[in-house]
Design a protein around this motif. Structure first.
Motif, PDB file in Angstrom:
ATOM      1  N   ALA A 137      25.712  43.101  37.774  1.00 19.22           N
ATOM      2  CA  ALA A 137      26.859  42.648  38.566  1.00 19.22           C
ATOM      3  C   ALA A 137      28.157  42.832  37.791  1.00 19.22           C
ATOM      4  N   TYR A 138      28.124  42.524  36.508  1.00 21.71           N
ATOM      5  CA  TYR A 138      29.314  42.669  35.672  1.00 21.71           C
ATOM      6  C   TYR A 138      29.708  44.148  35.544  1.00 21.71           C
ATOM      7  N   LYS A 139      28.728  45.015  35.390  1.00 20.41           N
ATOM      8  CA  LYS A 139      28.999  46.450  35.285  1.00 20.41           C
ATOM      9  C   LYS A 139      29.636  46.972  36.569  1.00 20.41           C
ATOM     10  N   ALA A 140      29.174  46.488  37.708  1.00 26.19           N
ATOM     11  CA  ALA A 140      29.755  46.903  38.985  1.00 26.19           C
ATOM     12  C   ALA A 140      31.220  46.486  39.083  1.00 26.19           C
ATOM     13  N   ILE A 141      31.539  45.317  38.564  1.00 27.89           N
ATOM     14  CA  ILE A 141      32.933  44.858  38.563  1.00 27.89           C
ATOM     15  C   ILE A 141      33.780  45.732  37.649  1.00 27.89           C
ATOM     16  N   GLN A 142      33.248  46.072  36.484  1.00 24.16           N
ATOM     17  CA  GLN A 142      33.970  46.951  35.579  1.00 24.16           C
ATOM     18  C   GLN A 142      34.256  48.305  36.228  1.00 24.16           C
ATOM     19  N   ASP A 143      33.306  48.792  37.014  1.00 25.16           N
ATOM     20  CA  ASP A 143      33.511  50.054  37.721  1.00 25.16           C
ATOM     21  C   ASP A 143      34.645  49.928  38.739  1.00 25.16           C
ATOM     22  N   LEU A 144      34.701  48.796  39.437  1.00 30.20           N
ATOM     23  CA  LEU A 144      35.788  48.566  40.390  1.00 30.20           C
ATOM     24  C   LEU A 144      37.145  48.575  39.698  1.00 30.20           C
ATOM     25  N   ILE A 145      37.189  48.023  38.493  1.00 30.78           N
ATOM     26  CA  ILE A 145      38.461  47.911  37.774  1.00 30.78           C
ATOM     27  C   ILE A 145      38.882  49.242  37.155  1.00 30.78           C
ATOM     28  N   ASN A 147      37.316  52.473  37.183  1.00 36.76           N
ATOM     29  CA  ASN A 147      37.119  53.761  37.847  1.00 36.76           C
ATOM     30  C   ASN A 147      37.717  53.801  39.250  1.00 36.76           C
ATOM     31  N   GLN A 148      37.408  52.792  40.044  1.00 39.74           N
ATOM     32  CA  GLN A 148      37.878  52.801  41.428  1.00 39.74           C
ATOM     33  C   GLN A 148      39.288  52.236  41.588  1.00 39.74           C
ATOM     34  N   LYS A 149      39.751  51.472  40.618  1.00 34.53           N
ATOM     35  CA  LYS A 149      41.073  50.826  40.690  1.00 34.53           C
ATOM     36  C   LYS A 149      41.198  49.951  41.939  1.00 34.53           C
ATOM     37  N   ASN A 150      40.077  49.403  42.375  1.00 30.95           N
ATOM     38  CA  ASN A 150      40.065  48.534  43.554  1.00 30.95           C
ATOM     39  C   ASN A 150      40.220  47.091  43.070  1.00 30.95           C
ATOM     40  N   TYR A 151      41.458  46.713  42.806  1.00 34.40           N
ATOM     41  CA  TYR A 151      41.719  45.440  42.148  1.00 34.40           C
ATOM     42  C   TYR A 151      41.452  44.233  43.045  1.00 34.40           C
ATOM     43  N   ASP A 152      41.758  44.369  44.328  1.00 31.94           N
ATOM     44  CA  ASP A 152      41.527  43.233  45.228  1.00 31.94           C
ATOM     45  C   ASP A 152      40.041  42.896  45.324  1.00 31.94           C
ATOM     46  N   GLU A 153      39.210  43.921  45.471  1.00 36.22           N
ATOM     47  CA  GLU A 153      37.776  43.689  45.539  1.00 36.22           C
ATOM     48  C   GLU A 153      37.261  43.180  44.196  1.00 36.22           C
ATOM     49  N   LEU A 170      29.118  36.523  29.504  1.00 37.85           N
ATOM     50  CA  LEU A 170      29.901  37.423  30.346  1.00 37.85           C
ATOM     51  C   LEU A 170      30.841  36.668  31.289  1.00 37.85           C
ATOM     52  N   THR A 171      30.596  35.394  31.475  1.00 35.93           N
ATOM     53  CA  THR A 171      31.500  34.589  32.299  1.00 35.93           C
ATOM     54  C   THR A 171      32.885  34.535  31.669  1.00 35.93           C
ATOM     55  N   VAL A 172      32.920  34.393  30.354  1.00 36.21           N
ATOM     56  CA  VAL A 172      34.207  34.380  29.643  1.00 36.21           C
ATOM     57  C   VAL A 172      34.898  35.729  29.823  1.00 36.21           C
ATOM     58  N   ASN A 173      34.122  36.795  29.681  1.00 41.50           N
ATOM     59  CA  ASN A 173      34.693  38.120  29.920  1.00 41.50           C
ATOM     60  C   ASN A 173      35.270  38.241  31.323  1.00 41.50           C
ATOM     61  N   ALA A 174      34.561  37.652  32.291  1.00 41.79           N
ATOM     62  CA  ALA A 174      35.021  37.732  33.681  1.00 41.79           C
ATOM     63  C   ALA A 174      36.369  37.036  33.847  1.00 41.79           C
ATOM     64  N   TYR A 175      36.529  35.863  33.230  1.00 45.22           N
ATOM     65  CA  TYR A 175      37.825  35.178  33.298  1.00 45.22           C
ATOM     66  C   TYR A 175      38.917  36.031  32.650  1.00 45.22           C
ATOM     67  N   TYR A 176      38.567  36.656  31.532  1.00 45.96           N
ATOM     68  CA  TYR A 176      39.554  37.498  30.852  1.00 45.96           C
ATOM     69  C   TYR A 176      39.986  38.658  31.755  1.00 45.96           C
ATOM     70  N   TRP A 177      39.015  39.329  32.382  1.00 48.62           N
ATOM     71  CA  TRP A 177      39.357  40.465  33.225  1.00 48.62           C
ATOM     72  C   TRP A 177      40.041  40.036  34.509  1.00 48.62           C
ATOM     73  N   LEU A 178      39.805  38.827  34.925  1.00 49.79           N
ATOM     74  CA  LEU A 178      40.565  38.288  36.049  1.00 49.79           C
ATOM     75  C   LEU A 178      42.051  38.256  35.687  1.00 49.79           C
ATOM     76  N   GLY A 179      42.345  37.812  34.462  1.00 51.33           N
ATOM     77  CA  GLY A 179      43.721  37.823  34.001  1.00 51.33           C
ATOM     78  C   GLY A 179      44.288  39.229  33.905  1.00 51.33           C
ATOM     79  N   GLU A 180      43.498  40.168  33.403  1.00 54.26           N
ATOM     80  CA  GLU A 180      43.955  41.545  33.270  1.00 54.26           C
ATOM     81  C   GLU A 180      44.309  42.144  34.636  1.00 54.26           C
ATOM     82  N   VAL A 181      43.453  41.924  35.616  1.00 55.76           N
ATOM     83  CA  VAL A 181      43.698  42.491  36.941  1.00 55.76           C
ATOM     84  C   VAL A 181      44.935  41.867  37.570  1.00 55.76           C
ATOM     85  N   TYR A 182      45.058  40.557  37.454  1.00 50.50           N
ATOM     86  CA  TYR A 182      46.255  39.899  37.984  1.00 50.50           C
ATOM     87  C   TYR A 182      47.512  40.394  37.270  1.00 50.50           C
TER      88      TYR A 182
END
Length: 257
Positions: A137-145, A147-153, A170-182
């Motif tokens: 699931a985390y890898k799929a999110i990284q792909d969205l960010i 490769n696909q640049k689909n930030y909303d999804e 990976l939950t901590v990583n997810a919070y971090y990438w949430l900040g990056e996308v925003y």
């Protein structure tokens, strides 16, 4: 003899009159009447076709109006979800701040850095290691960010990830990438909150130095210069050997210049 002569005259005259009448039937006036009838027929057909086209256009307009209304409801639902998540994120930070205030203050020595003498190093927790499903699931999110640049999804799935897999590595990583996308969008206040979660709640995690540095960047873009400098100073102080500290030093140098 006279009667024969009169007949000889009258008959040709009658035939001539009939010829004149027949000839008149093919005159321009007759032809004009025929053309007028044809024009009326053509006009009636054109009117019917126009009416059919109008009906078709009206149906298309109704269909588009329906789609527009559906899009309006979808946008409103997404806005409501975004507002709810924003409120939830803000509440988490508030709860965390209250917990930190209620706890005895830890020493200011850098996590993983050099000993400062009498300071007591912060306790380093053991983070739950992710399952195979969680990694996928985390890898799929990284792909969205990336490769696909689909930030909303990506934002939507990051929230789902942190809800489904709480308190993991990976939950901590997810919070971090949430900040990056925003930060990229840019939605700076949301980015500030996401980076703050990592910087304060997970200060011993490997993503903490980057989160503190990016929190400083976010505050700088929010025109909160003094707070931004304090975050940069914290990175340098708490994580002196990290790449984030190196970037913070460059930021401080350029800011002074």
């Amino acid at each position: 003899m006279r009667k024969q002569l009169m007949a000889a005259v009258v008959i040709p005259l009658a035939l001539g009159q009939a010829g004149i009448t027949l000839a008149q039937s093919s005159t321009p006036a007759f032809q004009s009447n025929a053309s007028e009838a044809q024009r009326k027929a053509n006009s009636s057909q054109a009117t019917s076709e126009l009416f059919y086209m109008i009906q078709q256009l009206q149906g298309e307009v109704r269909r588009l109006q329906g789609e527009t209304e559906e899009q309006r409801h979808l946008i409103k639902r997404l806005q409501d979800q975004g507002r709810d998540r924003y409120i939830d994120l803000d509440q988490r930070i508030l709860d965390l701040s209250e917990k930190i205030s209620a706890q005895p203050q830890a020493a200011d020595s850098p996590v993983g850095g050099a000993d400062t003498g009498g300071a007591v190093a912060a306790e380093i927790r053991e983070y739950r290691q992710p399952s195979a499903e969680e990694r996928k699931a985390y890898k799929a999110i990284q792909d969205l960010i990336h490769n696909q640049k689909n930030y909303d999804e990506a934002i939507s799935q990051l929230y789902e990830f942190t809800d489904k897999y709480p308190e993991g590595d990976l939950t901590v990583n997810a919070y971090y990438w949430l900040g990056e996308v925003y930060l990229v969008k840019p939605q700076l206040e949301q980015a500030r909150q996401a980076f703050s979660i990592v910087a304060t709640r997970y200060a011993d995690h490997r993503k903490a130095p980057d989160a503190v540095y990016k929190l400083g960047i976010t505050l700088d873009r929010l025109d909160k210069k003094a707070e931004a400098r304090r975050q940069m100073e914290q990175v340098i102080s708490d994580y002196p050997d990290s790449d984030a500290a190196r970037l913070a030093r460059k930021f401080m140098a350029s800011d002074q210049g």
